[in-house]
Design an enzyme around this catalytic site. Structure first.
Site, PDB file in Angstrom:
ATOM      1  CD1 TRP A   1      -3.001   1.439   0.785  1.00 57.55           C
ATOM      2  CD2 TRP A   1      -1.481   2.425   2.069  1.00 57.55           C
ATOM      3  NE1 TRP A   1      -3.489   2.676   1.118  1.00 57.55           N
ATOM      4  CE2 TRP A   1      -2.574   3.310   1.907  1.00 57.55           C
ATOM      5  CE3 TRP A   1      -0.399   2.848   2.848  1.00 57.55           C
ATOM      6  CZ2 TRP A   1      -2.605   4.575   2.493  1.00 57.55           C
ATOM      7  CZ3 TRP A   1      -0.434   4.102   3.428  1.00 57.55           C
ATOM      8  CH2 TRP A   1      -1.527   4.957   3.244  1.00 57.55           C
ATOM      9  CG  HIS A   2       3.240   2.369   3.303  1.00 56.57           C
ATOM     10  ND1 HIS A   2       2.591   1.358   3.965  1.00 56.57           N
ATOM     11  CD2 HIS A   2       3.168   3.452   4.114  1.00 56.57           C
ATOM     12  CE1 HIS A   2       2.150   1.808   5.127  1.00 56.57           C
ATOM     13  NE2 HIS A   2       2.476   3.080   5.237  1.00 56.57           N
ATOM     14  N   GLY A   3       3.794   1.742  -1.344  1.00 54.73           N
ATOM     15  CA  GLY A   3       4.486   2.051  -2.584  1.00 54.73           C
ATOM     16  C   GLY A   3       4.687   0.831  -3.461  1.00 54.73           C
TER      17      GLY A   3
ATOM     18  CG  PHE B   1       2.680   6.683   0.796  1.00 57.22           C
ATOM     19  CD1 PHE B   1       3.578   6.036  -0.026  1.00 57.22           C
ATOM     20  CD2 PHE B   1       3.148   7.260   1.961  1.00 57.22           C
ATOM     21  CE1 PHE B   1       4.916   5.919   0.321  1.00 57.22           C
ATOM     22  CE2 PHE B   1       4.482   7.139   2.322  1.00 57.22           C
ATOM     23  CZ  PHE B   1       5.361   6.478   1.499  1.00 57.22           C
TER      24      PHE B   1
END
Length: 467
Positions: A316-318, A467
């Protein structure tokens, strides 16, 4: 546009507050807030405003269909289709090129990456829209029949770009009925200014130190440079992200909304499990309630469920392997605590905090370095392969020592101490007036100091915007 921006502070926000408070009609206030929210987003991403509106439209229609066919197989079909379409835009813009590049490398293909720019805040507003659809299906919230109210919920500028992830159930009633009080607005202004100071005075300068130590060439990096560099990033990311949450929650209070808390002094954690109950609380609770528990939670296949949650948390963060490694890193320590050392940590009141902080700091290295070769260089330096320290690093660190001290000190729960002291004097006419004067002076001083910092320094990133 970001909150720690002179245009926002002295043009956008005053105009928004003026038009918002010239009326007491909630419907008109919603229109004002919606218009300013769309302008806020369009200021930074004008070409993607249509994507935001389209996402809300999909979930609006999906919610209506789910409600109409409630209790039937069609309702399950519509929640699946709506969630899939909602996540499709996130997959396209954020992850398509990642999978394309890796497929090319793995299978010797020659597929051209799309090269699409990442819409600001897409991970946040996509998850918020999903909570609405899923909770309508679960019967936890009433379907919203007014499209513009749903659009306001998703696009509301205080929490649009970097959270916290506000569930529809958090603000459902407040979209139609909310009370804006002078006390609430005043406390919101103080909370906003706390976040502004954290951002401009601590996060920005800690970011500068981090960049000077580990943001460039790492060939000659020593142990001291590596350790203080990752310590600086540890300070930066907390004060950067928690500052945004403070400002978002503060702005929400000014407008009459109650947003959920997102941080609870995470660096005071006594375990990694405790850390994730304190850090980015809205994201952790999202994955728990919308992924972990629906998969079976602790009832069945709990280890696999945890693994999937932490792979998704990292991803989800990258769209990069370092974020997946970061998620797996935390999965390892959470499993270690759950199966072996959790009970022992509870009996070691000092060691457990040191252990937690060291694990967290090392974890931020996986988060910071997207390039695996640079990550290896960093750990090589941390292993003292390049020596203990250098004169250049010592000079840089001394110049920023005040920021390091401030970061460490204000990671501790001093706000709780102040609130407890303030409560002792509440209820008395004189002391109430004195507290109000203190809050006013603090707000003015915070604006003055932050403005001076922003005018004199061009280094003003917001890490979680990507994000």
């Amino acid at each position: 546009m970001v909150f720690s921006n002179l245009t926002f502070l002295y043009i956008f926000l005053p105009l928004c507050l003026f038009f918002y408070f010239i009326t007491k009609n909630t419907a008109v206030r919603n229109i004002v807030l919606l218009i300013f929210s769309l302008v806020f987003y369009a200021y930074g991403e004008p070409k993607y405003i249509a994507l935001l509106i389209a996402t809300v439209l999909v979930d609006y229609i999906g919610g209506l269909l789910i409600d109409k066919f409630r209790g039937t197989r069609l309702a399950r079909l519509f929640v699946f289709v709506t969630a899939t379409v909602t996540l499709a835009s996130l997959a396209l813009f954020k992850y398509a090129d990642f999978f394309t590049v890796n497929a090319n490398s793995l299978f010797n293909l020659n597929i051209t990456p799309l090269g699409l720019a990442l819409p600001i805040g897409i991970s946040f507003y996509t998850f918020q829209a999903l909570t609405y659809v899923v909770d309508v299906y679960r019967g936890k919230v009433t379907v919203q029949k007014n499209f513009f109210k749903l659009l306001l919920y998703v696009s509301m500028f205080p929490q649009l770009i970097a959270g916290p992830i506000v569930r529809y159930s958090d603000v459902d009633r407040q979209l139609s009925e909310r009370t804006v009080t002078l006390t609430g607005a005043a406390s919101g202004a103080v909370r906003f200014c706390v976040g502004l100071l954290k951002k401009t005075i601590i996060a920005n300068y800690a970011g500068e130190l981090c960049k000077r130590l580990i943001g460039g060439e790492l060939t000659n990096l020593t142990f001291l440079g590596a350790f203080v560099g990752i310590l600086a990033f540890t300070i930066q990311i907390y004060f950067d992200f928690s500052a945004y949450s403070d400002m978002a929650i503060g702005l929400g209070k000014i407008f009459g909304f109650d947003f959920p808390e997102n941080f609870n002094y995470p660096y005071c954690a006594t375990s990694i499990n405790d850390f994730w109950k304190r850090w980015h609380i809205s994201l952790s609770s999202f994955f728990k309630d919308y992924v972990y528990i629906p998969l079976g939670g602790n009832r069945k296949h709990w280890a696999f469920n945890m693994l999937l949650v932490w792979v998704l948390t990292g991803f989800w963060h990258g769209a990069s392997w370092n974020y997946v490694l970061w998620g797996l890193y935390y999965f390892f320590f959470l499993m270690l605590e759950k199966l072996y050392i959790g009970d022992a940590l509870k009996k070691l009141p000092v060691i457990n905090r040191i252990y937690s902080l060291m694990v967290i700091m090392v974890g931020w290295a996986f988060f910071y370095f997207e390039d695996m070769s640079r990550l290896r260089q960093f750990f090589t330096a941390l292993g003292m392969r390049n020596g203990l320290s250098s004169l250049t690093e010592k000079t840089v660190i001394i110049n920023y020592i005040v920021v390091i001290v401030l970061g460490i000190v204000f990671s501790l729960p001093w706000a709780r101490v102040w609130r407890n002291i303030a409560r002792l004097f509440e209820g008395r006419k004189f002391t109430n007036a004195l507290l109000n004067i203190i809050y006013v002076l603090f707000t003015l001083a915070a604006l003055l100091i932050s403005t001076a910092s922003l005018v004199g320094d061009s280094f003003n990133p917001f890490l979680y915007f990507r994000f």
